[in-house]
Design an enzyme around this catalytic site. Sequence first.
Site, mmCIF file in Angstrom:
data_model
loop_
_atom_site.group_PDB
_atom_site.id
_atom_site.type_symbol
_atom_site.label_atom_id
_atom_site.label_comp_id
_atom_site.label_asym_id
_atom_site.label_seq_id
_atom_site.Cartn_x
_atom_site.Cartn_y
_atom_site.Cartn_z
ATOM 1 N N HIS B 65 50.281 44.533 22.009
ATOM 2 C CA HIS B 65 50.279 45.990 22.267
ATOM 3 C C HIS B 65 49.889 46.446 23.826
ATOM 4 O O HIS B 65 48.923 46.043 23.951
ATOM 5 C CB HIS B 65 49.571 46.622 21.296
ATOM 6 C CG HIS B 65 49.247 48.423 21.388
ATOM 7 N ND1 HIS B 65 50.360 49.033 20.979
ATOM 8 C CD2 HIS B 65 48.566 49.261 21.979
ATOM 9 C CE1 HIS B 65 49.869 50.181 21.348
ATOM 10 N NE2 HIS B 65 49.029 50.315 21.801
ATOM 11 N N HIS B 67 50.848 49.068 27.145
ATOM 12 C CA HIS B 67 51.682 50.342 27.991
ATOM 13 C C HIS B 67 51.678 49.768 29.271
ATOM 14 O O HIS B 67 50.849 49.929 30.061
ATOM 15 C CB HIS B 67 50.750 51.606 27.517
ATOM 16 C CG HIS B 67 50.584 52.234 26.462
ATOM 17 N ND1 HIS B 67 51.268 53.158 25.875
ATOM 18 C CD2 HIS B 67 49.766 51.527 25.275
ATOM 19 C CE1 HIS B 67 50.841 53.273 24.545
ATOM 20 N NE2 HIS B 67 49.893 52.441 24.304
ATOM 21 N N GLU B 144 59.088 54.816 22.311
ATOM 22 C CA GLU B 144 58.083 55.767 21.529
ATOM 23 C C GLU B 144 58.690 57.048 21.093
ATOM 24 O O GLU B 144 59.042 57.815 22.023
ATOM 25 C CB GLU B 144 57.055 55.722 22.211
ATOM 26 C CG GLU B 144 55.796 56.359 21.338
ATOM 27 C CD GLU B 144 54.291 56.423 22.381
ATOM 28 O OE1 GLU B 144 53.833 55.749 21.980
ATOM 29 O OE2 GLU B 144 54.376 57.076 23.638
ATOM 30 N N SER B 148 54.868 67.216 18.059
ATOM 31 C CA SER B 148 54.540 67.668 16.846
ATOM 32 C C SER B 148 54.986 69.153 16.640
ATOM 33 O O SER B 148 54.863 69.779 15.756
ATOM 34 C CB SER B 148 52.860 68.057 16.712
ATOM 35 O OG SER B 148 52.537 68.817 17.850
ATOM 36 N N HIS B 182 54.332 57.377 17.934
ATOM 37 C CA HIS B 182 53.208 57.355 18.710
ATOM 38 C C HIS B 182 51.988 57.382 17.781
ATOM 39 O O HIS B 182 51.304 56.278 17.840
ATOM 40 C CB HIS B 182 53.019 58.332 19.718
ATOM 41 C CG HIS B 182 51.792 58.559 20.288
ATOM 42 N ND1 HIS B 182 50.719 59.497 19.529
ATOM 43 C CD2 HIS B 182 51.230 58.090 21.457
ATOM 44 C CE1 HIS B 182 49.423 59.060 20.482
ATOM 45 N NE2 HIS B 182 50.055 58.217 21.516
ATOM 46 N N HIS B 209 50.257 53.558 16.634
ATOM 47 C CA HIS B 209 48.815 53.859 16.770
ATOM 48 C C HIS B 209 48.396 54.653 15.336
ATOM 49 O O HIS B 209 48.824 55.486 14.956
ATOM 50 C CB HIS B 209 48.422 54.718 17.875
ATOM 51 C CG HIS B 209 48.888 54.352 19.342
ATOM 52 N ND1 HIS B 209 50.089 54.768 19.568
ATOM 53 C CD2 HIS B 209 48.455 53.628 20.199
ATOM 54 C CE1 HIS B 209 50.313 54.107 21.137
ATOM 55 N NE2 HIS B 209 49.122 53.505 21.321
ATOM 56 N N GLU B 212 42.739 55.604 15.357
ATOM 57 C CA GLU B 212 42.210 54.914 16.525
ATOM 58 C C GLU B 212 40.981 55.853 16.553
ATOM 59 O O GLU B 212 39.959 55.279 17.336
ATOM 60 C CB GLU B 212 43.006 55.277 17.801
ATOM 61 C CG GLU B 212 42.363 54.686 19.115
ATOM 62 C CD GLU B 212 43.276 54.813 20.171
ATOM 63 O OE1 GLU B 212 44.558 55.257 20.332
ATOM 64 O OE2 GLU B 212 43.048 54.414 21.196
ATOM 65 N N ASP B 313 45.909 46.796 24.895
ATOM 66 C CA ASP B 313 46.476 47.879 25.339
ATOM 67 C C ASP B 313 46.858 48.093 26.812
ATOM 68 O O ASP B 313 47.004 47.118 27.555
ATOM 69 C CB ASP B 313 45.488 48.909 24.893
ATOM 70 C CG ASP B 313 45.806 50.425 24.213
ATOM 71 O OD1 ASP B 313 46.867 50.890 24.866
ATOM 72 O OD2 ASP B 313 45.183 50.719 23.484
#
Lengths: 413, 413
Positions: B65, B67, B144, B148, B182, B209, B212, B313
Amino acid sequence: MKILGASKLFCCDEKFSIIDNGGVVFEGGKILDFATFETLKAKYPQAKASFYPESVLLPALSNPHIHFEFSNNKTTLVYGDFGEWLDSVIEKREGLFEDLQNSIQREIDNTLKSGIASVGAISSYGFDIAPLSSSPLRVQLFNEAIGSNPALIDALYSNLLARLQESDNHSSERFYPALSIHSPYSTHKLLAQKVAELAKERDLLLSVHFLESKHELEWLNHSSGFFKSFFTKHFGNPNATSTLTPSEFLSLLEGNKALFVHCLFADTPLLEQIHSLGGKIISSPRSNRLLNNAYLDLDRLKSIGLPTILSTDGLSSNFSLSLLDELRYTLFAYPQYSPNEFAKELVLGVTKHSNQALGFNGGEIAIGKDADLALFDIEGISQSSQEALSFILHSQKAQELYINGIREYANDF
Amino acid sequence: MKILGASKLFCCDEKFSIIDNGGVVFEGGKILDFATFETLKAKYPQAKASFYPESVLLPALSNPHIHFEFSNNKTTLVYGDFGEWLDSVIEKREGLFEDLQNSIQREIDNTLKSGIASVGAISSYGFDIAPLSSSPLRVQLFNEAIGSNPALIDALYSNLLARLQESDNHSSERFYPALSIHSPYSTHKLLAQKVAELAKERDLLLSVHFLESKHELEWLNHSSGFFKSFFTKHFGNPNATSTLTPSEFLSLLEGNKALFVHCLFADTPLLEQIHSLGGKIISSPRSNRLLNNAYLDLDRLKSIGLPTILSTDGLSSNFSLSLLDELRYTLFAYPQYSPNEFAKELVLGVTKHSNQALGFNGGEIAIGKDADLALFDIEGISQSSQEALSFILHSQKAQELYINGIREYANDF
């Protein structure tokens, strides 16, 4: 007269003041003034001024507990349990001292590179006296006494006096002879008493390992457990008993100026007793995790008014002597604390508070303090809103190090 | 045909077997055999054989994982609370993408230097597709999906398909297009559903994810807390509500092969639900400490049969992309575990278990596995009785890295 400036000046006062584009003026080894760099340039036009963009300027770091004589260890000693580790120290001691002078010199160099100006060095054999006294470091050289056999006390004490004499011969404005009682489990009460008395008489700083392991606590209170078999196995003494309880040991040090290293298994009354003696508690988190699977309870320290003070200990129980590494790992050892606030406490724990513990006059940017200063190049620091945290996460090596106002190390040396 | 040998061969099987003076034979990108170096030399006299004294040879590491698109962050984003961090990501996003290609390339190089052969890269914008596909790394490229706002779902999905198409165009025996949702707080249920369906149809690996932060847990269960003001402030939507509970989100992924990253605030029933989906849990301890002041409860994972799997990460919440650093800090993040036994678990968590999570055929020294191998030079390792711990404490940079049997990096390149 010289002015150093950087995008962020960490004053390392109790409030953790930071001056943006700050500077420090110094002369004759002392800080004369501090303010913004531009203010200082205008006020002291005769001074030579250098500004370091994207850098942090702060008091040079102080490592109050380090064993340079164990710099050879890398994969030899066994970690995971204090008893197994101590057995491995006894069994493999010989091999650890081959070609030692090179390793000591390498670690003195690494110490300077990581921005450390002053150290509290535990000297078990005196092998570090010459190299440390000829280094640029400010040093408290803790000549260590150890030995539980009452028949040997006089011999051990004579040996200690000889090493102390050697340190005296090297004493200078940067090199201070001092004393150490290894620990209450390893040092007979009568020997400990003599060393404590000597330290008082001569007003020397004292350093002791105290309650580093559960085994030690059990031994001091009950004369049982790991140390029972330890004294049988290594010293042929199945009848050994502890000569002091933890509290009796502390009472011996009434009137001493002393550093208590580790204290992992000291309960609150013992911590309070240390505090009432005027003692300082020094923690070596990486060493504690590797040998004892635990960290010191900093909340308990705080509740009785003792600050966090960090050291690396020796390579006998660590993998680097960089306080920058120690800061970073300690940040991750205590996840419960807010990272930027904790970062400030940690930076004070390797500057103001550790310097104070060593009895030196640095560790803080203030008028009249020693000009022991370190510069770190941190790209983007001028944009950081969490400067202490950014410093801890990203500083790997000092850019420049000043001790007593003299540039003793630079990245491009 | 080639034989590599080293003082210690870590097989990275479940028992953590170590072969002293061990070796691996490989050809055509696959491991043909492994045994002691001398045995292999006798058995395969035609192979070119090299032995590395005071070194560890092990399967190359896998970082499941990461980015790469956030490689510009150093001091920009705010740590200490997930909400404040996320606000800073939104507010400072623009500046983080300047001159990004250089930073991505720098971090691909650092990845190789630290002995990593395979990665699971979350690609939010597609900026990492070209550099990763032309790198020697084995890659799952997780395109990804995020968003919303129900009005934008079609547009967002089209954008995702375009990036997936671009990844398809680059697909190779080392570069695998994959998908990511995501997170349940940031991705509308309908969009999440479409992505999950697409991943199932095309049999692509999925990364999400999951839980978290505490804020996420509160939002998913109660549509309240930090995210209420977050959606109001940044997206002008005071009426936003969560579209899924944590358990409903997991149910969406029935039939997917998925990685669940973080899971810091998932309770045991949720972890069990993940396990029953065949999901893997990926932990990024340094990131978790910096953003959420917590570490994943590994005992709870173990109790339901899930292994520890580590990742770095991105630099958006970490200060290096080295899994060696991640291993070291994780060792110190869990002081309660016996260091050498925990070290073995951690090494498996960046080799066997993380490679498996990425769906690759490496991570272990076994016949038929990919010849993804890393060599580390560790002075004194031949004398160590705690090899996994010595490896974690002392490895800084790979000496050599083989991917698919080809030497892709060497310290002296």
